[in-house]
Design a protein around this motif. Structure first.
Motif, PDB file in Angstrom:
ATOM      1  N   ARG A 254       7.373  72.933  51.799  1.00  0.00           N
ATOM      2  CA  ARG A 254       7.323  71.496  52.373  1.00  0.00           C
ATOM      3  C   ARG A 254       8.596  70.848  52.431  1.00  0.00           C
ATOM      4  NH1 ARG A 254       2.823  68.001  54.173  1.00  0.00           N
ATOM      5  NH2 ARG A 254       3.581  65.800  53.956  1.00  0.00           N
ATOM      6  N   SER A 255       9.548  71.056  51.226  1.00  0.00           N
ATOM      7  CA  SER A 255      10.707  70.457  51.118  1.00  0.00           C
ATOM      8  C   SER A 255      11.740  70.952  52.047  1.00  0.00           C
ATOM      9  CB  SER A 255      11.458  70.392  49.720  1.00  0.00           C
ATOM     10  OG  SER A 255      10.746  69.821  49.048  1.00  0.00           O
ATOM     11  N   MET A 256      11.493  72.327  52.203  1.00  0.00           N
ATOM     12  CA  MET A 256      12.540  73.095  53.255  1.00  0.00           C
ATOM     13  C   MET A 256      12.010  72.445  54.738  1.00  0.00           C
ATOM     14  SD  MET A 256      13.321  76.959  53.683  1.00  0.00           S
ATOM     15  CE  MET A 256      13.964  77.117  52.002  1.00  0.00           C
ATOM     16  N   ALA A 257      10.665  72.463  55.078  1.00  0.00           N
ATOM     17  CA  ALA A 257      10.305  72.191  56.267  1.00  0.00           C
ATOM     18  C   ALA A 257      10.630  70.978  56.727  1.00  0.00           C
ATOM     19  CB  ALA A 257       8.772  72.439  56.490  1.00  0.00           C
ATOM     20  N   VAL A 258      10.344  69.775  55.673  1.00  0.00           N
ATOM     21  CA  VAL A 258      10.783  68.433  56.083  1.00  0.00           C
ATOM     22  C   VAL A 258      12.232  68.253  56.243  1.00  0.00           C
ATOM     23  CG1 VAL A 258      11.262  66.251  55.180  1.00  0.00           C
ATOM     24  CG2 VAL A 258       8.915  67.378  54.825  1.00  0.00           C
ATOM     25  N   TRP A 259      13.090  69.121  55.813  1.00  0.00           N
ATOM     26  CA  TRP A 259      14.658  68.728  55.673  1.00  0.00           C
ATOM     27  C   TRP A 259      15.114  69.874  57.072  1.00  0.00           C
ATOM     28  CZ3 TRP A 259      18.234  65.476  54.875  1.00  0.00           C
ATOM     29  CH2 TRP A 259      17.903  64.355  54.057  1.00  0.00           C
ATOM     30  N   ALA A 260      14.476  70.980  57.335  1.00  0.00           N
ATOM     31  CA  ALA A 260      14.740  71.523  58.544  1.00  0.00           C
ATOM     32  C   ALA A 260      14.446  70.476  59.852  1.00  0.00           C
ATOM     33  CB  ALA A 260      13.871  72.557  58.677  1.00  0.00           C
TER      34      ALA A 260
ATOM     35  N   ARG B 160      18.062  71.169  50.751  1.00  0.00           N
ATOM     36  CA  ARG B 160      19.457  71.505  51.459  1.00  0.00           C
ATOM     37  C   ARG B 160      19.333  72.800  52.018  1.00  0.00           C
ATOM     38  NH1 ARG B 160      20.907  69.776  46.255  1.00  0.00           N
ATOM     39  NH2 ARG B 160      20.654  71.661  45.294  1.00  0.00           N
ATOM     40  N   ALA B 161      18.715  73.696  51.714  1.00  0.00           N
ATOM     41  CA  ALA B 161      18.389  74.941  52.578  1.00  0.00           C
ATOM     42  C   ALA B 161      17.889  74.707  53.788  1.00  0.00           C
ATOM     43  CB  ALA B 161      17.773  76.166  51.851  1.00  0.00           C
ATOM     44  N   GLY B 162      16.765  73.841  53.809  1.00  0.00           N
ATOM     45  CA  GLY B 162      16.273  73.421  55.146  1.00  0.00           C
ATOM     46  C   GLY B 162      17.054  72.854  56.056  1.00  0.00           C
ATOM     47  N   PHE B 163      17.914  71.910  55.470  1.00  0.00           N
ATOM     48  CA  PHE B 163      18.765  70.957  56.422  1.00  0.00           C
ATOM     49  C   PHE B 163      19.663  71.931  57.311  1.00  0.00           C
ATOM     50  CE2 PHE B 163      22.690  68.398  56.957  1.00  0.00           C
ATOM     51  CZ  PHE B 163      22.239  67.596  57.811  1.00  0.00           C
ATOM     52  N   PHE B 164      20.286  72.885  56.510  1.00  0.00           N
ATOM     53  CA  PHE B 164      20.960  73.778  57.375  1.00  0.00           C
ATOM     54  C   PHE B 164      20.397  74.817  58.086  1.00  0.00           C
ATOM     55  CE2 PHE B 164      24.099  72.378  53.947  1.00  0.00           C
ATOM     56  CZ  PHE B 164      25.423  72.377  54.702  1.00  0.00           C
ATOM     57  N   LEU B 165      19.218  75.205  58.032  1.00  0.00           N
ATOM     58  CA  LEU B 165      18.541  76.027  58.716  1.00  0.00           C
ATOM     59  C   LEU B 165      17.974  75.078  59.972  1.00  0.00           C
ATOM     60  CD1 LEU B 165      16.251  77.893  56.135  1.00  0.00           C
ATOM     61  CD2 LEU B 165      17.999  78.885  57.528  1.00  0.00           C
TER      62      LEU B 165
ATOM     63  N   LEU C 192      22.997  78.906  60.044  1.00  0.00           N
ATOM     64  CA  LEU C 192      21.942  79.425  59.905  1.00  0.00           C
ATOM     65  C   LEU C 192      22.206  80.360  58.528  1.00  0.00           C
ATOM     66  CD1 LEU C 192      20.369  80.876  63.059  1.00  0.00           C
ATOM     67  CD2 LEU C 192      19.320  79.227  61.473  1.00  0.00           C
ATOM     68  N   LEU C 193      23.332  81.077  58.416  1.00  0.00           N
ATOM     69  CA  LEU C 193      23.693  81.863  57.381  1.00  0.00           C
ATOM     70  C   LEU C 193      24.015  81.198  56.031  1.00  0.00           C
ATOM     71  CD1 LEU C 193      24.490  84.748  56.018  1.00  0.00           C
ATOM     72  CD2 LEU C 193      26.970  84.073  56.734  1.00  0.00           C
ATOM     73  N   VAL C 194      24.484  79.995  56.170  1.00  0.00           N
ATOM     74  CA  VAL C 194      24.774  79.106  55.084  1.00  0.00           C
ATOM     75  C   VAL C 194      23.242  78.692  54.590  1.00  0.00           C
ATOM     76  CG1 VAL C 194      25.110  76.646  54.206  1.00  0.00           C
ATOM     77  CG2 VAL C 194      26.759  77.969  55.602  1.00  0.00           C
ATOM     78  N   GLY C 195      22.200  78.249  55.326  1.00  0.00           N
ATOM     79  CA  GLY C 195      20.959  77.793  55.361  1.00  0.00           C
ATOM     80  C   GLY C 195      20.104  79.265  54.562  1.00  0.00           C
ATOM     81  N   MET C 196      20.372  80.133  55.107  1.00  0.00           N
ATOM     82  CA  MET C 196      19.603  81.309  54.576  1.00  0.00           C
ATOM     83  C   MET C 196      20.356  81.586  52.929  1.00  0.00           C
ATOM     84  SD  MET C 196      19.062  84.087  57.450  1.00  0.00           S
ATOM     85  CE  MET C 196      20.263  83.901  58.408  1.00  0.00           C
ATOM     86  N   ILE C 197      21.473  81.641  52.833  1.00  0.00           N
ATOM     87  CA  ILE C 197      22.131  81.739  51.416  1.00  0.00           C
ATOM     88  C   ILE C 197      21.361  80.598  50.533  1.00  0.00           C
ATOM     89  CG2 ILE C 197      24.070  81.836  50.025  1.00  0.00           C
ATOM     90  CD1 ILE C 197      25.635  82.882  52.455  1.00  0.00           C
ATOM     91  N   LEU C 198      21.615  79.477  50.788  1.00  0.00           N
ATOM     92  CA  LEU C 198      20.925  78.365  49.927  1.00  0.00           C
ATOM     93  C   LEU C 198      19.486  78.506  49.895  1.00  0.00           C
ATOM     94  CD1 LEU C 198      22.800  75.311  51.489  1.00  0.00           C
ATOM     95  CD2 LEU C 198      23.112  76.342  49.513  1.00  0.00           C
TER      96      LEU C 198
END
Length: 163
Positions: A19-25, A95-100, A143-149
């Motif tokens: 949910r954290s990732m989805a919200v920040w995406a 943070r990962a979700g934001f970059f994704l 996207l790469l930064v988001g995936m790495i995070l």
């Protein structure tokens, strides 16, 4: 996600990584839409969201895009506030979700809006090839930064990338 699947925090509450990732995406996509709208549509005036009609229709389409991005930002920050209130925010996943979200919006715009639907191009009257490459390579980098995070966050939780 079951309660037992969530990693407990120091205070004993459970975080919600997905949910954290989805919200920040959602917030990331809205921020990238705002950057596109403000920089390329308004400041540089290179295009409107919909350029296949009159200038008035183009301005209307820009207004609708701007409204949608603002609604997404407000919704995203309300959802973020809910996660924080319940102490369920997983910052690394956020943070990962934001970059994704940034990368997904930009890649969608570059591939679907620019090339498949031809709603608009980055610029007109010039060879758009370098602009298209720059736009889409930047999207892939985000996207790469988001995936790495995301992988690092999942490893930190000890549950693998699908958590």
């Amino acid at each position: 996600m079951n309660e037992s699947d969530r990693p407990p925090t120091a205070s004993g509450t459970c975080t919600e990584p997905r949910r954290s990732m989805a919200v920040w995406a959602l917030i990331g996509a809205a921020v990238m839409a705002a950057v596109d709208e403000i920089v390329f549509h308004q400041i540089l005036g290179w295009h409107h969201f919909y350029d296949r009609s009159t200038t008035s229709v183009g301005l209307l389409s820009d207004g609708l895009l701007h409204s949608a991005e603002l609604l997404a930002l407000v919704a995203g920050f309300f959802l973020h506030a809910d996660l924080r209130r319940r102490r369920a925010l997983a910052p690394a996943h956020a943070r990962a979700g934001f970059f994704l979200g940034l990368g997904v919006f930009q890649l969608f715009d570059g591939i679907v809006d620019h090339k498949l639907l031809r709603l608009h191009q980055i610029r007109y009257g010039v060879d758009v090839t370098p602009y298209d490459w720059a736009w889409n390579i930047t999207a892939l980098a985000l996207l790469l930064v988001g995936m790495i995070l995301a992988v690092r966050a999942a490893r930190r939780d000890g549950r693998g990338p699908a958590s």
